[in-house]
Design a protein around this motif. Structure first.
Motif, PDB file in Angstrom:
ATOM      1  N   TYR A  17      10.375 -21.951   4.203  1.00 21.08           N
ATOM      2  CA  TYR A  17      10.354 -21.084   5.385  1.00 21.08           C
ATOM      3  C   TYR A  17       8.946 -21.077   5.959  1.00 21.08           C
ATOM      4  N   SER A  50      17.958 -13.200   7.329  1.00 19.88           N
ATOM      5  CA  SER A  50      17.651 -13.940   8.560  1.00 19.88           C
ATOM      6  C   SER A  50      18.832 -14.760   9.047  1.00 19.88           C
ATOM      7  N   HIS A  97      14.264 -21.981  13.490  1.00 18.44           N
ATOM      8  CA  HIS A  97      14.662 -23.152  12.698  1.00 18.44           C
ATOM      9  C   HIS A  97      15.090 -22.728  11.286  1.00 18.44           C
ATOM     10  N   TYR A  98      14.395 -21.771  10.721  1.00 20.40           N
ATOM     11  CA  TYR A  98      14.727 -21.248   9.391  1.00 20.40           C
ATOM     12  C   TYR A  98      16.029 -20.460   9.443  1.00 20.40           C
ATOM     13  N   THR A 141      19.232 -22.521   9.510  1.00 19.06           N
ATOM     14  CA  THR A 141      19.632 -23.117   8.227  1.00 19.06           C
ATOM     15  C   THR A 141      20.251 -22.072   7.303  1.00 19.06           C
ATOM     16  N   LYS A 142      19.770 -20.838   7.385  1.00 18.27           N
ATOM     17  CA  LYS A 142      20.328 -19.781   6.547  1.00 18.27           C
ATOM     18  C   LYS A 142      21.740 -19.402   6.992  1.00 18.27           C
ATOM     19  N   TYR A 176      13.680 -28.880   7.437  1.00 18.47           N
ATOM     20  CA  TYR A 176      14.334 -27.631   7.045  1.00 18.47           C
ATOM     21  C   TYR A 176      15.805 -27.854   6.743  1.00 18.47           C
ATOM     22  N   ASN A 214      16.999 -26.974   3.053  1.00 15.33           N
ATOM     23  CA  ASN A 214      17.729 -25.714   2.932  1.00 15.33           C
ATOM     24  C   ASN A 214      19.244 -25.871   2.909  1.00 15.33           C
ATOM     25  N   MET A 216      11.066 -17.714  13.718  1.00 13.74           N
ATOM     26  CA  MET A 216      11.511 -18.690  12.715  1.00 13.74           C
ATOM     27  C   MET A 216      12.957 -19.087  12.997  1.00 13.74           C
ATOM     28  N   GLY A 250      14.514 -23.826  -1.035  1.00 16.96           N
ATOM     29  CA  GLY A 250      14.403 -23.607   0.404  1.00 16.96           C
ATOM     30  C   GLY A 250      12.957 -23.449   0.833  1.00 16.96           C
TER      31      GLY A 250
END
Length: 264
Positions: free
Chosen positions: A93, A143, A153-154, A157-158, A109, A113, A151, A91
């Motif tokens: 970040y 997150s 965008h991060y 994905t999480k 991402y 991810n 973040m 992944g």
């Protein structure tokens, strides 16, 4: 409790350092053969050498590939045709203003991810189901529940990883294969250490002290009021991969020090 993974083969993506390496080490110490993955031959060879030093006699293989694209996943699968344990740790970040986060960044991402785990799970789950035993773990993040404004965008994905893991757990229900997510919070990883290097030199403070200050300033809801170690995260992952965790599937297991203010 003695976790024995002798005879099992584990693929840990992005396992040349940080949390990934700690997971690879924990699985190796429990007897598993480990496939170390990284984006360069140099990093993978270094990771293997370190693993051999800390776990003498470990059975280990290399899988050099960038998992952000399908051909990279195909390269890993050529080195990992039979896998009992898949830990989707790969992944990326980084902080970025939402207005400045273009489509290309979102796609990068998403591919790294999320889709890396999709592709590996799609390829490796059938073999696990056929054998009647397997473990798939997605390394998500606090997150995923507490989307960071800097973040987004991060965080998205999480969160997607949680949905993916839950869906896959239901998809293979009753097969003897479990699928779970592990959600680390602030962790003293290699990346965090690199980020704090200049501050350590300037202030003379230890990494642990700076990590604690970071947590209290940025994650004040933390119950343990410090950052976790990579080993503490790895301990949860190794347990989830064990035979003892056979009744845990479709779960999102937090190792966030209580940062997420939720009792469930």
């Amino acid at each position: 409790m003695k976790i024995d993974l002798t005879g099992k083969v584990a693929l840990v993506t992005a396992s040349t350092g940080g949390i990934g390496f700690a997971i690879a080490r924990g699985l190796a110490e429990s007897g598993a053969e480990v496939i170390v993955n990284g984006r360069s031959t140099e990093s993978v060879n270094k990771g293997i050498q370190q693993l051999q030093q800390v776990v003498p006699g470990v059975q280990v293989r290399a899988a050099v590939a960038d998992l952000s694209a399908p051909d990279g996943v195909d390269a890993v699968l050529r080195a990992a045709s039979r896998v009992d344990i898949l830990v989707n740790n790969a992944g990326i970040y980084g902080q970025k203003d939402f207005y400045s986060t273009d489509d290309e960044t979102w796609e990068t991402y998403w591919q790294t991810n999320v889709m890396s785990g999709v592709r590996l799970s799609r390829a490796l789950l059938p073999g696990m189901v056929q054998k009647g035993w397997g473990r798939v773990v997605f390394i998500s993040s606090e997150s995923a529940c507490n989307i960071p404004a800097d973040m987004i965008h991060y965080g998205v994905t999480k969160t997607a990883q949680l949905a993916l893991a839950r869906g896959l757990a239901k998809f293979v229900a009753g097969s003897g294969v479990t699928v779970n997510s592990v959600l680390p919070g602030p962790t003293m990883s290699d990346g965090f250490a690199s980020m704090m290097k200049d501050e350590m030199e300037k202030t003379g403070k230890s990494l642990e002290q700076l990590a604690k200050e970071f947590v209290m300033a940025n994650r004040p809801s933390s119950v343990i009021q410090r950052a976790a170690t990579v080993e503490e995260v790895a301990n949860m992952v190794v347990y989830v991969c064990s035979t003892q965790a056979s009744a845990t599937s479709g779960a999102a297991l937090r190792v966030d020090g209580g940062v997420v203010d939720d009792i469930i």
